[in-house]
Scaffold this motif. Structure first.
Motif, PDB file in Angstrom:
ATOM      1  N   THR A  95     -16.201 -20.978  32.666  1.00 39.38           N
ATOM      2  CA  THR A  95     -17.229 -21.160  33.696  1.00 39.38           C
ATOM      3  C   THR A  95     -16.849 -22.267  34.659  1.00 39.38           C
ATOM      4  O   THR A  95     -16.973 -22.118  35.887  1.00 39.38           O
ATOM      5  CB  THR A  95     -18.586 -21.465  33.046  1.00 39.38           C
ATOM      6  OG1 THR A  95     -18.949 -20.372  32.192  1.00 39.38           O
ATOM      7  CG2 THR A  95     -19.659 -21.666  34.108  1.00 39.38           C
TER       8      THR A  95
ATOM      9  N   GLU B 127     -25.007  -0.307  27.516  1.00 38.02           N
ATOM     10  CA  GLU B 127     -25.951  -1.411  27.630  1.00 38.02           C
ATOM     11  C   GLU B 127     -27.117  -1.272  26.656  1.00 38.02           C
ATOM     12  O   GLU B 127     -27.901  -2.203  26.481  1.00 38.02           O
ATOM     13  CB  GLU B 127     -26.475  -1.479  29.068  1.00 38.02           C
ATOM     14  CG  GLU B 127     -25.370  -1.817  30.049  1.00 38.02           C
ATOM     15  CD  GLU B 127     -25.616  -1.329  31.473  1.00 38.02           C
ATOM     16  OE1 GLU B 127     -24.900  -1.797  32.373  1.00 38.02           O
ATOM     17  OE2 GLU B 127     -26.509  -0.483  31.677  1.00 38.02           O
TER      18      GLU B 127
ATOM     19  N   ILE C  47     -13.828  -9.778  23.309  1.00 38.46           N
ATOM     20  CA  ILE C  47     -15.246  -9.802  22.903  1.00 38.46           C
ATOM     21  C   ILE C  47     -15.459  -9.124  21.552  1.00 38.46           C
ATOM     22  O   ILE C  47     -16.601  -8.883  21.154  1.00 38.46           O
ATOM     23  CB  ILE C  47     -16.134  -9.119  23.961  1.00 38.46           C
ATOM     24  CG1 ILE C  47     -15.730  -7.654  24.149  1.00 38.46           C
ATOM     25  CG2 ILE C  47     -16.094  -9.871  25.275  1.00 38.46           C
ATOM     26  CD1 ILE C  47     -16.740  -6.845  24.940  1.00 38.46           C
TER      27      ILE C  47
ATOM     28  N   GLN D 120     -16.546  -4.859  31.936  1.00 38.49           N
ATOM     29  CA  GLN D 120     -17.403  -5.997  32.285  1.00 38.49           C
ATOM     30  C   GLN D 120     -18.882  -5.669  32.107  1.00 38.49           C
ATOM     31  O   GLN D 120     -19.687  -6.549  31.812  1.00 38.49           O
ATOM     32  CB  GLN D 120     -17.110  -6.455  33.716  1.00 38.49           C
ATOM     33  CG  GLN D 120     -15.767  -7.165  33.872  1.00 38.49           C
ATOM     34  CD  GLN D 120     -15.622  -8.360  32.952  1.00 38.49           C
ATOM     35  OE1 GLN D 120     -16.551  -9.180  32.814  1.00 38.49           O
ATOM     36  NE2 GLN D 120     -14.465  -8.473  32.308  1.00 38.49           N
TER      37      GLN D 120
ATOM     38  N   ARG E  79      -8.920 -18.082  28.925  1.00 40.71           N
ATOM     39  CA  ARG E  79      -9.263 -18.637  27.610  1.00 40.71           C
ATOM     40  C   ARG E  79      -8.013 -19.038  26.844  1.00 40.71           C
ATOM     41  O   ARG E  79      -7.991 -20.046  26.140  1.00 40.71           O
ATOM     42  CB  ARG E  79     -10.078 -17.620  26.820  1.00 40.71           C
ATOM     43  CG  ARG E  79     -11.500 -17.470  27.330  1.00 40.71           C
ATOM     44  CD  ARG E  79     -12.338 -16.614  26.414  1.00 40.71           C
ATOM     45  NE  ARG E  79     -13.721 -16.609  26.848  1.00 40.71           N
ATOM     46  CZ  ARG E  79     -14.510 -15.556  26.879  1.00 40.71           C
ATOM     47  NH1 ARG E  79     -14.045 -14.392  26.500  1.00 40.71           N
ATOM     48  NH2 ARG E  79     -15.764 -15.632  27.291  1.00 40.71           N
TER      49      ARG E  79
ATOM     50  N   LYS F 111     -23.287  -7.465  26.048  1.00 41.91           N
ATOM     51  CA  LYS F 111     -23.190  -8.260  24.821  1.00 41.91           C
ATOM     52  C   LYS F 111     -23.717  -9.680  25.053  1.00 41.91           C
ATOM     53  O   LYS F 111     -24.296 -10.295  24.150  1.00 41.91           O
ATOM     54  CB  LYS F 111     -21.738  -8.304  24.327  1.00 41.91           C
ATOM     55  CG  LYS F 111     -21.564  -9.000  22.983  1.00 41.91           C
ATOM     56  CD  LYS F 111     -20.191  -8.752  22.400  1.00 41.91           C
ATOM     57  CE  LYS F 111     -19.951  -9.557  21.132  1.00 41.91           C
ATOM     58  NZ  LYS F 111     -20.937  -9.258  20.082  1.00 41.91           N
ATOM     59  N   LYS F 112     -23.527 -10.191  26.249  1.00 42.37           N
ATOM     60  CA  LYS F 112     -24.043 -11.519  26.567  1.00 42.37           C
ATOM     61  C   LYS F 112     -25.576 -11.516  26.542  1.00 42.37           C
ATOM     62  O   LYS F 112     -26.212 -12.467  26.057  1.00 42.37           O
ATOM     63  CB  LYS F 112     -23.532 -11.949  27.945  1.00 42.37           C
ATOM     64  CG  LYS F 112     -23.858 -13.384  28.322  1.00 42.37           C
ATOM     65  CD  LYS F 112     -23.281 -13.736  29.690  1.00 42.37           C
ATOM     66  CE  LYS F 112     -21.770 -13.696  29.670  1.00 42.37           C
ATOM     67  NZ  LYS F 112     -21.187 -14.131  30.978  1.00 42.37           N
ATOM     68  N   LEU F 113     -26.169 -10.430  27.045  1.00 41.83           N
ATOM     69  CA  LEU F 113     -27.625 -10.322  27.084  1.00 41.83           C
ATOM     70  C   LEU F 113     -28.211  -9.976  25.719  1.00 41.83           C
ATOM     71  O   LEU F 113     -29.355 -10.332  25.421  1.00 41.83           O
ATOM     72  CB  LEU F 113     -28.047  -9.266  28.108  1.00 41.83           C
ATOM     73  CG  LEU F 113     -27.722  -9.582  29.576  1.00 41.83           C
ATOM     74  CD1 LEU F 113     -28.065  -8.397  30.474  1.00 41.83           C
ATOM     75  CD2 LEU F 113     -28.478 -10.828  30.029  1.00 41.83           C
ATOM     76  N   ARG F 114     -27.410  -9.254  24.902  1.00 40.29           N
ATOM     77  CA  ARG F 114     -27.865  -8.844  23.568  1.00 40.29           C
ATOM     78  C   ARG F 114     -26.795  -9.249  22.551  1.00 40.29           C
ATOM     79  O   ARG F 114     -25.999  -8.416  22.095  1.00 40.29           O
ATOM     80  CB  ARG F 114     -28.105  -7.338  23.522  1.00 40.29           C
ATOM     81  CG  ARG F 114     -29.183  -6.867  24.494  1.00 40.29           C
ATOM     82  CD  ARG F 114     -29.308  -5.335  24.554  1.00 40.29           C
ATOM     83  NE  ARG F 114     -29.588  -4.781  23.239  1.00 40.29           N
ATOM     84  CZ  ARG F 114     -28.775  -3.943  22.595  1.00 40.29           C
ATOM     85  NH1 ARG F 114     -27.609  -3.590  23.136  1.00 40.29           N
ATOM     86  NH2 ARG F 114     -29.102  -3.469  21.422  1.00 40.29           N
ATOM     87  N   PRO F 115     -26.756 -10.529  22.181  1.00 40.12           N
ATOM     88  CA  PRO F 115     -25.681 -11.026  21.303  1.00 40.12           C
ATOM     89  C   PRO F 115     -25.607 -10.319  19.955  1.00 40.12           C
ATOM     90  O   PRO F 115     -24.569 -10.351  19.299  1.00 40.12           O
ATOM     91  CB  PRO F 115     -26.033 -12.512  21.135  1.00 40.12           C
ATOM     92  CG  PRO F 115     -26.929 -12.837  22.285  1.00 40.12           C
ATOM     93  CD  PRO F 115     -27.680 -11.596  22.584  1.00 40.12           C
TER      94      PRO F 115
ATOM     95  N   VAL G 113     -19.267  -6.409  28.541  1.00 37.50           N
ATOM     96  CA  VAL G 113     -19.294  -7.863  28.350  1.00 37.50           C
ATOM     97  C   VAL G 113     -20.672  -8.418  28.675  1.00 37.50           C
ATOM     98  O   VAL G 113     -21.240  -9.225  27.921  1.00 37.50           O
ATOM     99  CB  VAL G 113     -18.222  -8.542  29.227  1.00 37.50           C
ATOM    100  CG1 VAL G 113     -18.380 -10.063  29.211  1.00 37.50           C
ATOM    101  CG2 VAL G 113     -16.819  -8.160  28.763  1.00 37.50           C
ATOM    102  N   GLN G 114     -21.216  -7.992  29.791  1.00 39.35           N
ATOM    103  CA  GLN G 114     -22.536  -8.470  30.206  1.00 39.35           C
ATOM    104  C   GLN G 114     -23.613  -8.021  29.234  1.00 39.35           C
ATOM    105  O   GLN G 114     -24.544  -8.783  28.912  1.00 39.35           O
ATOM    106  CB  GLN G 114     -22.841  -7.965  31.621  1.00 39.35           C
ATOM    107  CG  GLN G 114     -24.147  -8.478  32.205  1.00 39.35           C
ATOM    108  CD  GLN G 114     -24.148  -9.980  32.409  1.00 39.35           C
ATOM    109  OE1 GLN G 114     -23.089 -10.603  32.497  1.00 39.35           O
ATOM    110  NE2 GLN G 114     -25.336 -10.575  32.471  1.00 39.35           N
TER     111      GLN G 114
END
Length: 865
Positions: free
Chosen positions: A837, A156, A204, A177, A857, A183-187, A180-181
């Protein structure tokens, strides 16, 4: 509901915390423990289905000698007497233990103490040899200790996450996961996946390097050279530095790209990202370790981190992900044949130290036999007795036929297990019923060195006992009562903790002496904690080498020993799938875990499929120089041309001919003894049987010898996929003869044959076959077994494989967590759900463990084309 019991998941090395709650109906509901730092409440589908694995069906409940039930005292006395006779006649080297990462640390400690400390042989090895031993060698050569220098928080905090030889999305889904999270928070975080296959983990990836199978070392040796050219290392900064850099210097970009069969620009991009990232973490597992040069591959990765200082600080480090819940705990207690307890080695000082602590003059003085060579020694008659604990080597070891032959010849085979029927258990002279998850009480250590409690919440079924208790009882009957007089796992844990700190003073990485004085109550309440745990707290990561320096290990990249040729033109890769675990002893009995992938498959590139006349979903025979198997073809661009992939889970309990390791040779890394399970030369052949179909039966089904079958977990019935070259009618006549059943059949132009069998209005058997796989509504058939009599019109519908009532066919299961099928998802997409989503909001799919998101996807992309 009662108050929940906090425990730890028994599957992969992520070590997720779980909570078990008993419902008013007396069943157990398993949920994630939101307080556990490994998962914060998240579970994968296997963990979420743990409550469905707790039934006592199929359990080994009583001790047995030669297949006959006996009293515990009889079994223990017989076993101890046989072991004593063999040791007295042939010496301690004639005895071996083979343990498992499924054992708790306390079980492991007891077994290792008995073998290495009192029998006096180091012939105790473990199935962790098959997955993590190369990583152990890599860490010990570089740092002087088997000390993983990373934590999950590093994922993270990193700027670059590199996953190499790891399909973490399926094998370590909860940890994936977290990535994944992050990377979502820190693109801005970059993710690189290095894998010959395009797997779900690539979902990802900013960069996927689909390199030549087994060429990973070339990529990282070249990276070391690149890093040194960018910023030269200080002289004598590391031991081995000059030789390592000399070997790396001859691996420039063009040579590496050619060796790895990659585009030079892609390799350059990876190297540049690694060099420029302030923080980088590399996660690696079986694709690196399971190699004839796996140890060198691990050190090539570690070398790169050392060379640029991406180690021992947040967001950095070479991170080996363990495959089993207690592979790390087994390494701590000395469960590998080439180590002693608590990170001690076969050196005079360590041998003396251990002898003094245990009060024994029989400490093993030389390393024992590693897994593959151990079973070779059994086959040659050098080892006369083997005790196999909590593992299934007939399925998991390479060259499975030789393992079977070795056990068949061994004078004394002892098996401690939870399952009544296993491939290995068939060869046992003595069988001990062991406790399963939910009944065990002890500790495990996960990939990030975090010790967690597994707590019992179920009574022991039958006469099952803890593994440590069984070992201690044998030890006492061998004459070692004082050293094995434990009454509770807390006493074993405290002894283990005390040994870790004994004459340590920082000289050994593993030290949990701060836990050595836990009371029974403190042990029961122990919270997850990362080692080391000393009175001084966790020290700064350092080198435990004599010189005090880290070591750059010289690595000369090598390719796998398996080479394709005219007879065996393809290279087989093996690995795990999303919803199954090891040899399926636990997960194979859960119906919903069989819905995603219900039989062995062979993933093959379209060009190879065309070359060999193979159709998608058709059956294929796979053969190597050692054996063969049958699988369903999965034609996919995710697979490289020239290579194929098959899962490793199916045993002879779930398929007549589904064992991947019957094909794999026992070629091992010379340093770690880990087999090269990732590369085997094979050939494939299209198989068009006379028929293929499904059978459902209320009672046991006996198959003709030429019928291939694959068992399916289905509630209340025996359920199999099956196929054969001979006509099915003669076999079915034998199966139904003399039972007094009413039969109903339907057939047409030799293209299909359906049969229903009834007795007093109750469905007994349903069979559907055709030239291709029949399209039937499984839910309707299972409902007919459960619901009793049907009207004549409903029977005709059922004979056709259709639903006589309101039983929907949802198609192949995509989301196992919530049982959402492909047809349901496609219908939702058609009505306007145009994102993952939106599908999650409508159907819940993808909202729990996230493992199905890549497939969601893919369906969205397919429908958009």
């Amino acid at each position: 509901m009662n108050a929940p019991v906090r425990s730890t998941c028994p599957y992969c090395g992520v070590g997720c915390g779980v909570e078990a709650r008993q419902t008013e109906a007396g069943l157990y509901e398993i949920t994630g423990d939101k307080r556990h730092p490994a998962n914060f409440g998240r579970l994968c589908v296997k963990g979420a289905a743990l409550g469905e694995t707790l039934a006592p069906d199929g359990r080994l409940l009583y001790p047995e000698i030669n297949g006959e039930r006996v009293e515990w005292d009889t079994a223990l006395a017989y076993t101890a007497q046989r072991l004593r006779t063999i040791v007295d006649e042939f010496g301690p080297q004639a005895v071996a233990f083979y343990a498992s990462g499924q054992l708790l640390t306390e079980d492991y400690y007891a077994a290792n103490k008995l073998m290495k400390g009192f029998i006096g042989s180091a012939n105790i090895d473990t199935n962790s040899r098959l997955c993590m031993s190369s990583a152990v060698v890599g860490y010990k050569r570089a740092f002087g200790a088997d000390a993983v220098p990373c934590s999950y928080e590093d994922l993270e905090q990193t700027d670059l996450a590199v996953l190499v030889g790891s399909n973490a999305a399926w094998a370590h889904p909860v940890l994936y996961q977290r990535l994944v999270q992050a990377k979502k928070l820190r693109p801005q975080m970059k993710v690189v996946v290095i894998d010959p296959r395009r797997t779900a983990t690539c979902d990802i990836a900013d960069l996927h390097l689909a390199l030549r199978p087994g060429s990973d070392a070339g990529l990282f040796v070249g990276l070391l050279n690149y890093l040194h050219l960018q910023q030269p290392l200080a002289a004598e900064q590391f031991d081995g530095q000059a030789e390592a850099l000399k070997l790396a210097a001859v691996w420039p970009l063009t040579k590496c790209a050619d060796f790895c069969q990659l585009e030079a620009d892609a390799v350059q991009t990876f190297w540049q990202w690694f060099a420029e990232a302030d923080r980088a973490v590399t996660l690696y597992t079986m694709g690196i370790n399971q190699s004839s040069s796996g140890s060198d591959k691990c050190n090539a990765i570690i070398n790169a981190h050392l060379a640029c200082g991406k180690l021992a600080r947040a967001g950095c480090g070479p991170f080996s992900l363990t495959g089993q819940p207690n592979a790390m705990g087994g390494r701590e207690v000395g469960g590998l044949a080439n180590q002693l307890a608590c990170h001690m080695n076969f050196e005079p000082a360590d041998i003396a130290r251990l002898g003094q602590f245990w009060g024994s003059e029989r400490i093993a003085e030389t390393p024992g036999l590693m897994a593959v060579e151990l079973f070779g020694a059994i086959g040659r008659g050098e080892v006369k007795a083997v005790w196999i604990m909590g593992t299934n080597p007939v399925v998991s070891l390479p060259d499975a036929l030789c393992v079977e032959q070795a056990l068949a010849k061994c004078p004394l085979v002892i098996v401690s297990d939870v399952a009544l029927q296993t491939d290995t258990g068939r060869y046992a002279n003595v069988r001990f019923p062991a406790l399963a998850w939910g009944e065990k009480n002890g500790t495990v250590t996960n990939s990030e060195r975090r010790i967690s409690r597994q707590r019992s919440f179920l009574p022991a079924p039958g006469e099952a006992r803890a593994d440590w208790w069984i070992v201690s009882q044998i030890a006492q009957r061998l004459g070692y009562s004082e050293a094995f007089s434990w009454r509770h796992p807390q006493e074993i844990f405290c002894e283990h903790a005390a040994l870790s700190g004994y004459e340590n003073h920082g000289s050994r990485a593993f030290d949990i002496s701060g836990l050595a004085n836990l009371s029974r109550e403190q042990y029961d309440a122990l919270e997850p904690v990362r080692w080391p745990v000393t009175s001084e707290g966790e020290p700064v990561f350092k080198s435990w080498r004599v010189s005090g320096k880290f070591q750059l290990v010289p690595v000369e990249p090598d390719l796998p020993q398996a080479v394709a040729d005219r007879c065996y033109p393809l290279i087989l890769n093996t690995g795990r799938i999303r919803d199954q675990w090891h040899t399926m002893t636990r997960t194979g009995g859960v119906a919903r875990l069989m819905q995603h992938i219900n039989m062995p498959f062979l993933e093959i590139h379209p060009d190879d499929a065309q070359r060999y006349g193979i159709q998608d979903a058709g059956l294929v025979r796979i053969a190597s120089r050692l054996g063969g198997m049958v699988a369903r073809a999965q034609v996919s661009l995710n697979q490289q041309a020239g290579s194929v992939f098959a899962p490793m889970h199916w045993s002879q309990q779930f398929a007549r001919k589904g064992q991947t390791n019957s094909l794999v040779a026992g070629v091992c890394d010379p340093h770690s003894g880990q087999p090269e399970s990732k590369q085997t030369a094979v050939r494939v052949q299209r198989w068009q049987p006379a028929w293929q179909g499904e059978i459902f039966a209320r009672d046991k089904v006996t198959f003709a010898q030429d019928v291939q079958w694959w068992r399916q977990a289905s509630p209340g019935v025996q359920h199999f996929l099956c196929a054969a070259d001979s006509a099915c009618v003669a076999w079915l006549e034998t199966l139904t003869a003399g039972r007094g059943w009413q039969l109903q059949t339907a057939c047409g132009d030799e293209q299909f044959y359906h049969l229903l069998a009834w007795r007093e209005g109750e469905l007994q058997l349903a069979f559907y076959a055709g030239k291709s796989w029949p399209q039937i509504n499984n839910g309707a058939v299972l409902a007919a077994f459960e619901n009793g009599s049907l009207t004549p019109a409903e029977r005709h519908l059922l004979l056709a494989g259709k639903a006589p009532g309101a039983v929907n066919d949802t198609g192949k299961t995509i989301c196992s967590c919530f049982g959402v099928g492909e047809k349901t998802i496609l219908a939702a997409i058609a009505t306007g759900c145009q994102s993952v989503t939106m599908l999650g909001e409508k159907l819940q799919c993808g909202t729990n463990c996230g493992s199905c998101i890549p497939e969601l996807r893919a369906l969205l992309t397919k429908t958009a084309d």
